[in-house]
Design a protein around this motif. Sequence first.
Motif, mmCIF file in Angstrom:
data_model
loop_
_atom_site.group_PDB
_atom_site.id
_atom_site.type_symbol
_atom_site.label_atom_id
_atom_site.label_comp_id
_atom_site.label_asym_id
_atom_site.label_seq_id
_atom_site.Cartn_x
_atom_site.Cartn_y
_atom_site.Cartn_z
ATOM 1 N N ILE A 37 0.867 -1.168 0.000
ATOM 2 C CA ILE A 37 0.000 0.000 0.000
ATOM 3 C C ILE A 37 0.909 1.223 0.000
ATOM 4 N N VAL A 38 0.609 2.190 -0.882
ATOM 5 C CA VAL A 38 1.430 3.391 -1.029
ATOM 6 C C VAL A 38 0.539 4.611 -0.891
ATOM 7 N N VAL A 39 1.015 5.619 -0.134
ATOM 8 C CA VAL A 39 0.256 6.850 0.074
ATOM 9 C C VAL A 39 1.138 8.044 -0.268
ATOM 10 N N GLY A 40 0.578 8.983 -1.062
ATOM 11 C CA GLY A 40 1.292 10.206 -1.411
ATOM 12 C C GLY A 40 0.798 11.379 -0.591
ATOM 13 N N GLY A 41 1.688 12.344 -0.313
ATOM 14 C CA GLY A 41 1.354 13.488 0.524
ATOM 15 C C GLY A 41 1.480 14.820 -0.184
ATOM 16 N N GLN A 42 1.109 15.895 0.539
ATOM 17 C CA GLN A 42 1.081 17.240 -0.019
ATOM 18 C C GLN A 42 2.464 17.853 -0.183
ATOM 19 N N ARG A 43 3.437 17.371 0.558
ATOM 20 C CA ARG A 43 4.791 17.934 0.489
ATOM 21 C C ARG A 43 5.784 16.869 0.022
ATOM 22 N N ALA A 44 5.398 16.180 -1.037
ATOM 23 C CA ALA A 44 6.248 15.175 -1.696
ATOM 24 C C ALA A 44 6.445 13.911 -0.872
ATOM 25 N N VAL A 103 9.529 8.425 2.507
ATOM 26 C CA VAL A 103 10.576 9.172 1.826
ATOM 27 C C VAL A 103 9.930 10.385 1.167
ATOM 28 N N ARG A 104 10.760 11.224 0.556
ATOM 29 C CA ARG A 104 10.251 12.340 -0.243
ATOM 30 C C ARG A 104 10.581 12.066 -1.703
ATOM 31 N N SER A 105 9.545 12.177 -2.537
ATOM 32 C CA SER A 105 9.705 11.944 -3.963
ATOM 33 C C SER A 105 9.112 13.113 -4.716
ATOM 34 N N GLY A 106 9.973 13.896 -5.361
ATOM 35 C CA GLY A 106 9.517 15.076 -6.074
ATOM 36 C C GLY A 106 9.620 16.310 -5.226
ATOM 37 N N GLY A 107 9.160 17.435 -5.819
ATOM 38 C CA GLY A 107 9.319 18.708 -5.137
ATOM 39 C C GLY A 107 8.030 19.328 -4.667
ATOM 40 N N SER A 108 6.899 18.622 -4.844
ATOM 41 C CA SER A 108 5.619 19.214 -4.481
ATOM 42 C C SER A 108 4.616 18.107 -4.164
ATOM 43 N N ILE A 109 3.339 18.349 -4.430
ATOM 44 C CA ILE A 109 2.268 17.404 -4.084
ATOM 45 C C ILE A 109 2.337 16.152 -4.944
ATOM 46 N N ASN A 110 2.269 14.988 -4.326
ATOM 47 C CA ASN A 110 2.162 13.724 -5.056
ATOM 48 C C ASN A 110 0.688 13.471 -5.361
ATOM 49 N N ASN A 111 0.226 14.029 -6.491
ATOM 50 C CA ASN A 111 -1.191 14.012 -6.825
ATOM 51 C C ASN A 111 -1.743 12.608 -7.058
ATOM 52 N N PHE A 112 -0.908 11.696 -7.539
ATOM 53 C CA PHE A 112 -1.401 10.373 -7.895
ATOM 54 C C PHE A 112 -0.274 9.363 -7.767
ATOM 55 N N VAL A 113 -0.593 8.212 -7.189
ATOM 56 C CA VAL A 113 0.347 7.094 -7.122
ATOM 57 C C VAL A 113 -0.370 5.841 -7.606
ATOM 58 N N ALA A 114 0.360 4.935 -8.252
ATOM 59 C CA ALA A 114 -0.241 3.698 -8.753
ATOM 60 C C ALA A 114 0.778 2.579 -8.709
ATOM 61 N N LEU A 115 0.306 1.380 -8.392
ATOM 62 C CA LEU A 115 1.136 0.184 -8.370
ATOM 63 C C LEU A 115 0.760 -0.703 -9.535
ATOM 64 N N ASP A 116 1.680 -1.605 -9.892
ATOM 65 C CA ASP A 116 1.389 -2.523 -10.986
ATOM 66 C C ASP A 116 0.277 -3.483 -10.601
ATOM 67 N N ARG A 117 -0.392 -3.991 -11.615
ATOM 68 C CA ARG A 117 -1.467 -4.957 -11.404
ATOM 69 C C ARG A 117 -0.890 -6.363 -11.347
ATOM 70 N N GLN A 118 -1.303 -7.135 -10.336
ATOM 71 C CA GLN A 118 -0.846 -8.504 -10.194
ATOM 72 C C GLN A 118 -1.942 -9.472 -10.638
ATOM 73 N N PRO A 119 -1.577 -10.706 -11.026
ATOM 74 C CA PRO A 119 -2.596 -11.702 -11.340
ATOM 75 C C PRO A 119 -3.543 -11.904 -10.174
ATOM 76 N N ALA A 120 -4.799 -12.223 -10.453
ATOM 77 C CA ALA A 120 -5.821 -12.326 -9.412
ATOM 78 C C ALA A 120 -5.440 -13.321 -8.323
ATOM 79 N N ALA A 121 -4.842 -14.441 -8.708
ATOM 80 C CA ALA A 121 -4.480 -15.462 -7.720
ATOM 81 C C ALA A 121 -3.436 -14.946 -6.745
ATOM 82 N N ALA A 122 -2.455 -14.220 -7.268
ATOM 83 C CA ALA A 122 -1.404 -13.683 -6.402
ATOM 84 C C ALA A 122 -1.961 -12.630 -5.463
ATOM 85 N N ALA A 123 -2.847 -11.773 -5.985
ATOM 86 C CA ALA A 123 -3.434 -10.734 -5.147
ATOM 87 C C ALA A 123 -4.282 -11.343 -4.043
#
Length: 325
Positions: free
Chosen positions: A22-29, A45-65
């Motif tokens: 699970i990944v969550v992005g914040g207002q200050r990177a 950690v901090r990633s980027g210089g401003s708001i992390n408007n959107f984060v996404a993870l890869d899709r796994q096969p249904a069985a693995a998920a």
Amino acid sequence: STRVLGDLSFDPVSIAVSGDYIVVGGQRAELAVCKLSEPGSTTVVRSGGSINNFVALDRQPAAAAAAAFGGRRRLRDSAAFVDDGVTNLNITGEQNVPRLLVCNNDHTVRLLALPTLDLLTELRFPTAVNYASVSPDGAKMCVVGDSNQVFLFHKRGDAFEKIATLTASNDASFSCDWSQSSEQFAVGSQDGYVTVWDIRSQHKMTQLETFQHGRSRGACRNVKFSPSGSVDLLAFSEHTGYVNIVDTRDYAHRQILCVATDDSADAVGVQSWAASPGIGSQDLQITGLRFATDSSALFVGLEQSILEYKVDRVGRHSFSSSAVI
């Protein structure tokens, strides 16, 4: 039941869940990464210089998920339902290492490796980036931001090649999504338009208006295609109050859900525009939108709750407009 995975030291702006992460992005990177199998193992950690408007993870096969979750798991806290891009992403690396896609207000899209968070690719844009969507076949990506431009890319491994820049409407765009065939994509904009293209043409396939189009509350915040089966739906939410569900077989029929009421168990079919409800007095902000992975339900996140609407998949085959385009 609900369980607490950990506490955040920042206000969340975006969220993604897939497999064991699970990944969550914040207002200050801020970028918080947690393994579901190891509560309390959160790395920030901090990633980027401003708001992390959107984060996404890869899709796994249904069985693995399913194995990772120990069965089906749903988020119960609507504050954690700001957005979820898991439904239509396929960005696993060549060595099957999970990838994390991050869109930031500093005009960038970054592709990171998990769990190391090593930077693999960085794309720069002429505007703040609000959203990116990778097609289900993993071969294309659509990016939108604080302008009316739509950026299209070919994706090969961890490399991206820009193939076109399109124009959606007259205002900034907040969301985009791909159909399950990877042939159509839709973009939702601040001025209440949803624009749909076919990847085989740079001409707009259709342009839809939100129910409250022309008012600030009618801004389109989220766009989602049904991800599987023969349901053929496109759902898009407005800033407050309403969710639109459109029949993508002809884009001429829709149902409008008024989520400002207590009626949260209606079946989702498709009806004509003439059957639209009246504008209600309540202005509940809609925080997120997504279909179940099997397209059997539509989830709508509100400020204090999450609504679940069952999709009438049997009824979807009984409409007069039954021709498949």
